[in-house]
Motif scaffolding. Structure first.
Motif, PDB file in Angstrom:
ATOM      1  N   LYS A   9       0.821  -1.242   0.024  1.00 23.67           N
ATOM      2  CA  LYS A   9       0.084   0.000   0.143  1.00 23.67           C
ATOM      3  C   LYS A   9       1.063   1.412   0.016  1.00 23.67           C
ATOM      4  CE  LYS A   9      -0.229   0.201   4.974  1.00 23.67           C
ATOM      5  NZ  LYS A   9      -0.933   0.183   6.233  1.00 23.67           N
ATOM      6  N   PRO A  10       0.454   2.419  -0.474  1.00 26.10           N
ATOM      7  CA  PRO A  10       1.374   3.707  -0.345  1.00 26.10           C
ATOM      8  C   PRO A  10       1.623   3.921   1.020  1.00 26.10           C
ATOM      9  CG  PRO A  10      -0.842   4.206  -1.633  1.00 26.10           C
ATOM     10  CD  PRO A  10      -0.863   2.579  -0.963  1.00 26.10           C
ATOM     11  N   LYS A  26       7.679  11.976  -1.372  1.00 24.71           N
ATOM     12  CA  LYS A  26       7.640  11.489   0.173  1.00 24.71           C
ATOM     13  C   LYS A  26       6.395  10.198   0.195  1.00 24.71           C
ATOM     14  CE  LYS A  26       5.872  12.817   4.490  1.00 24.71           C
ATOM     15  NZ  LYS A  26       5.356  13.871   5.525  1.00 24.71           N
ATOM     16  N   ARG A  27       5.599  10.219  -0.680  1.00 27.61           N
ATOM     17  CA  ARG A  27       4.524   9.159  -0.634  1.00 27.61           C
ATOM     18  C   ARG A  27       4.033   8.872  -2.283  1.00 27.61           C
ATOM     19  NH1 ARG A  27       1.283   7.231   3.535  1.00 27.61           N
ATOM     20  NH2 ARG A  27      -0.470   6.325   2.835  1.00 27.61           N
ATOM     21  N   VAL A  28       4.088   7.679  -2.414  1.00 26.83           N
ATOM     22  CA  VAL A  28       3.186   7.372  -3.699  1.00 26.83           C
ATOM     23  C   VAL A  28       1.615   7.407  -3.751  1.00 26.83           C
ATOM     24  CG1 VAL A  28       2.741   5.377  -5.329  1.00 26.83           C
ATOM     25  CG2 VAL A  28       4.999   5.491  -4.279  1.00 26.83           C
ATOM     26  N   GLY A  29       1.236   8.000  -4.841  1.00 23.72           N
ATOM     27  CA  GLY A  29      -0.433   8.579  -4.630  1.00 23.72           C
ATOM     28  C   GLY A  29      -1.092   7.479  -4.405  1.00 23.72           C
ATOM     29  N   GLU A  30      -2.312   7.485  -3.864  1.00 25.26           N
ATOM     30  CA  GLU A  30      -3.247   6.570  -3.636  1.00 25.26           C
ATOM     31  C   GLU A  30      -3.855   6.273  -5.160  1.00 25.26           C
ATOM     32  OE1 GLU A  30      -4.304   5.255  -0.763  1.00 25.26           O
ATOM     33  OE2 GLU A  30      -2.749   6.431   0.479  1.00 25.26           O
ATOM     34  N   MET A  31      -3.902   7.209  -5.894  1.00 23.31           N
ATOM     35  CA  MET A  31      -4.559   6.938  -7.231  1.00 23.31           C
ATOM     36  C   MET A  31      -3.682   6.338  -8.274  1.00 23.31           C
ATOM     37  SD  MET A  31      -6.812  10.307  -8.052  1.00 23.31           S
ATOM     38  CE  MET A  31      -7.066   9.648  -9.799  1.00 23.31           C
ATOM     39  N   MET A  32      -2.499   6.430  -7.972  1.00 20.53           N
ATOM     40  CA  MET A  32      -1.470   5.936  -8.825  1.00 20.53           C
ATOM     41  C   MET A  32      -0.797   4.125  -8.381  1.00 20.53           C
ATOM     42  SD  MET A  32       2.190   4.979  -8.750  1.00 20.53           S
ATOM     43  CE  MET A  32       3.579   5.234  -9.546  1.00 20.53           C
TER      44      MET A  32
END
Length: 104
Positions: A9-10, A26-32
């Motif tokens: 998960k992100p 900083k964080r991989v996106g929830e949509m990506m």
């Protein structure tokens, strides 16, 4: 992305290198993330030293000035962290638009 794949998960992940930080949000996106999970087989980490060596090799061999993030895929190949399967054809995209030749 690498840490998100590990966690499933992100997750937050600090950039850990000067050369590679352009590739480390900083964080991989929830949509990506679901898209990456569906279409990306794996991620490969390379060190800053690997990236600098790739930049140098691109310059020495082809007179290409590549930005650190733009040399990362070539770094994976050059360092041996990615080894193509027999008969596999590999293409590496390289960019340099965020590089200042004076600092290279």
């Amino acid at each position: 992305l690498h840490r998100a794949f590990e966690a499933g998960k992100p997750v937050d992940a600090p950039a850990e290198g000067i050369a590679a930080d352009s590739l480390a949000p900083k964080r991989v996106g929830e949509m990506m993330f679901p898209i990456a999970k569906a279409f990306v087989e794996r991620s490969i980490l390379v060190s800053d030293d690997d990236i600098v060596a790739a930049q140098k090799a691109l310059w020495d061999r082809a007179r290409i000035i590549a930005e650190p993030g733009g040399a990362a895929a070539f770094a994976a190949m050059l360092s041996g962290r990615y080894v193509p399967a027999p008969g596999e054809r590999v293409a590496v995209l390289v960019c340099g638009s965020n590089t200042n030749p004076a600092n290279f």
